[in-house]
Design an enzyme around this catalytic site. Structure first.
Site, PDB file in Angstrom:
ATOM      1  N   LYS A 257       0.809  -1.226   0.000  1.00  0.00           N
ATOM      2  CA  LYS A 257       0.000   0.000   0.000  1.00  0.00           C
ATOM      3  C   LYS A 257       0.844   1.279   0.000  1.00  0.00           C
ATOM      4  O   LYS A 257       0.479   2.279   0.583  1.00  0.00           O
ATOM      5  CB  LYS A 257      -0.957   0.019   1.202  1.00  0.00           C
ATOM      6  CG  LYS A 257      -1.837  -1.214   1.319  1.00  0.00           C
ATOM      7  CD  LYS A 257      -2.706  -1.164   2.564  1.00  0.00           C
ATOM      8  CE  LYS A 257      -3.479  -2.463   2.747  1.00  0.00           C
ATOM      9  NZ  LYS A 257      -4.312  -2.457   3.964  1.00  0.00           N
ATOM     10  N   ASP A 292      -9.011  -6.921  10.411  1.00  0.00           N
ATOM     11  CA  ASP A 292     -10.367  -6.368  10.470  1.00  0.00           C
ATOM     12  C   ASP A 292     -11.442  -7.432  10.347  1.00  0.00           C
ATOM     13  O   ASP A 292     -12.550  -7.270  10.872  1.00  0.00           O
ATOM     14  CB  ASP A 292     -10.555  -5.282   9.397  1.00  0.00           C
ATOM     15  CG  ASP A 292     -10.199  -5.760   8.002  1.00  0.00           C
ATOM     16  OD1 ASP A 292      -9.754  -6.916   7.846  1.00  0.00           O
ATOM     17  OD2 ASP A 292     -10.339  -4.967   7.055  1.00  0.00           O
TER      18      ASP A 292
END
Length: 571
Positions: A257, A292
């Site tokens: 990322k 998550d």
């Protein structure tokens, strides 16, 4: 014969008289007359029928309408007239037929009949077994999370969470009140990471994060106080590739990322953060390292316990469908051959599937998927994710529209330059076009003009664009449903007759917790997914599978897991 009233595709040779066929084929390129869509616009009287060749209407100016005003007459008398009058209009009609053929081919390649979905679900179950058997046994990694129990609703106290997964990070404090009110209060602060720290050193990045945490802790108000003599505990959501080795430790495999922080790969990321907290003089320790997906499971479990349905409903699966996609579920330790440690007291462990890497021969892939994969930063990897996550759906639609522009001049003689830009058409824009309920598809026209630089599109062109959006989205949602059913099969909650602890026979409902913007904000995607689960399980068994939204697993969920694995749990 009436053409406009039939719902089927038909080779042109099937209905065109033989004398006229030769003339028509001379007038239009053969590759553009493979199919004519008989339901192009059933509300418009485009066709007049008798016997003979097709003669084009003289007033047609809109390429979005197929051969309006056409009629059949004597072949010998009208062949030369037809050839002379085609001109630009015949090119437009030829392009429109080509456009319809491209979209029909797309629909055929993306088709997900229930039998194919069952094959995908079976393949998912098989890959799950392989991934649990041995490390590296499957592209579905089936990672051990060391989360052996999820929140019960009895947790009390002050807990923190750090959510680091991109150019921003969040810090949260959550006061848990147990049965009196699971989440009594919460506060959230979001921080942008300076770009230079994303390419700096480990110490620079984590000292910055620890400094922001210290500031946040210093603002604790009434109602947010840790118990005396207890160290503050933190749940750490770290959304980068990690090999987890315990509930509160994990080795960073690599940065992604846009992060290229030196000196972190190969180190225990929890130890790195704890050392930074010590340098700040902050009395806080990481209790749980989570992702998550696992956090979403925790949030849903807490909601279920608070609703008083404990025992009747079990939260066993969570799925993220957002920019990316992943799933986790609760597995029996005895069903994890690669687990070598002592058996947890609960007898269960949450498995982080990393199902984005799933691939099988039954997946309905197209040339657009192959091109997208080839152009990606990780060719040949994350195939399932590239078929159904929010990062890619918009670009798949863009690639189809680009081909329509190149081969069928759908948007005019020149290819709109913006169509050549990867990721210019985001999935939220696809959702907006797909769910445009206006009679003239006004939102579709607006997005085509403002985003792709295509003004003044006809209603027929807008309808074709919506068809493309629908095809790509429906396939994605139905494949996600097949993945969920594959997990239900693995844990024997799919209603298979004679299976012990089956959802229907045991009368226990299985909750599938969902999070992510794709699922939350794209209503048609959500409807397609839920309908496909019912289709695969059958209505009777599907009554015992509840698919529900469970938000903020990366924040609240991390704090809850910190509480569930607190070092002060027994006290």
């Amino acid at each position: 014969m009436s053409i406009g009233m039939h719902h089927s595709f038909s080779p042109i040779n099937h209905w065109l008289p033989s004398e006229s066929r030769n003339c028509f084929n001379r007038c239009l390129p053969s590759h553009n007359v493979k199919y004519l869509w008989r339901t192009i616009d059933q509300r418009s009287p485009f066709w007049k029928t008798s016997i003979g060749v097709i003669r084009l209407g003289q007033n047609h100016q809109n390429m979005g309408k197929l051969l309006p005003g056409a009629s059949f007459s004597d072949p010998a008398a009208d062949c030369s007239v037809a050839a002379m009058t085609l001109g630009k209009e015949s090119t437009d009609q030829s392009n429109w037929i080509r456009a319809l053929t491209i979209v029909e081919d797309l629909q055929e390649a993306c088709a997900t009949p229930v039998q194919r979905l069952r094959q995908v679900a079976d393949a998912m179950t098989s890959e799950m077994h392989a991934g649990l058997a041995v490390e590296g046994g499957s592209d579905v990694k089936m990672l051990l999370t060391f989360v052996d129990h999820i929140p019960s609703g009895d947790e009390r106290g002050l807990f923190y969470a750090l959510d680091l997964g991109g150019t921003n990070f969040r810090v949260l404090r959550v006061q848990l009140g147990g049965k009196d009110g699971p989440v009594a209060s919460r506060e959230v602060h979001e921080v942008s990471i300076p770009p230079e720290l994303m390419v700096g050193t480990t110490e620079e990045l984590f000292d910055f994060i620890a400094g922001e945490l210290t500031k946040f802790v210093s603002m604790e108000g009434e109602g947010f106080q840790p118990l005396p003599s207890q160290t503050r505990e933190l749940g750490f959501t770290f959304s980068f590739p990690v090999k987890q080795i315990s509930i509160n430790s994990g080795i960073l495999i690599k940065w992604t990322k846009g992060f290229t922080v030196a000196g972190t790969a190969g180190r225990d990321i929890v130890q790195v953060l704890n050392e930074a907290l010590e340098r700040q003089g902050l009395d806080m320790r990481v209790t749980a390292l989570v992702n998550d997906t696992v956090g979403t499971l925790a949030v849903a479990a807490l909601a279920t316990s608070g609703a008083g349905d404990h025992g009747e409903e079990e939260v066993l699966i969570s799925v993220i469908l957002g920019t990316g996609t992943n799933a986790c579920y609760v597995e029996q330790v005895d069903s994890i051959p690669k687990w070598k440690g002592p058996k947890p007291k609960s007898g269960h462990m949450v498995i982080n599937m990393e199902w984005g890497g799933f691939c099988c021969s039954q997946l309905p892939k197209t040339q657009y998927d192959d091109e997208l994969d080839e152009d990606s930063v990780n060719p040949g990897e994350q195939i399932f994710e590239k078929l159904l996550s929010g990062l890619y759906l918009g670009d798949l639609v863009r690639r189809v529209l680009l081909r329509l522009a190149e081969e069928a001049a759908l948007f005019g003689e020149k290819i709109p330059p913006k169509l050549l830009v990867p990721l210019v058409l985001g999935t939220p824009l696809v959702s907006a076009m797909h769910q445009d309920n206006s009679s003239d598809l006004q939102e579709v026209g607006k997005i085509l003009e403002t985003v792709l630089g295509v003004p003044d599109t006809s209603l027929e062109v807008r309808k074709l664009v919506v068809r493309v959006c629908n095809t790509v989205t429906e396939r994605a949602a139905r494949l996600a449903a097949a993945g969920i059913v594959g997990i239900l099969q693995k844990i024997r909650r799919d209603g298979h007759e004679g299976v012990e602890n089956d959802a229907a026979s045991g009368k226990k409902k299985t909750i599938v917790a969902m999070d992510g913007g794709l699922y939350e904000h794209y209503a048609l995607f959500r409807q397609y997914l839920q309908a496909a689960v019912v289709e695969l399980l059958g209505e009777e068994v599907a009554k015992y599978v509840i698919i529900e939204l469970s938000k903020d697993g990366s924040g609240i969920g991390a704090a809850l897991l910190a509480a569930a694995h607190s070092q002060y749990l027994n006290s």
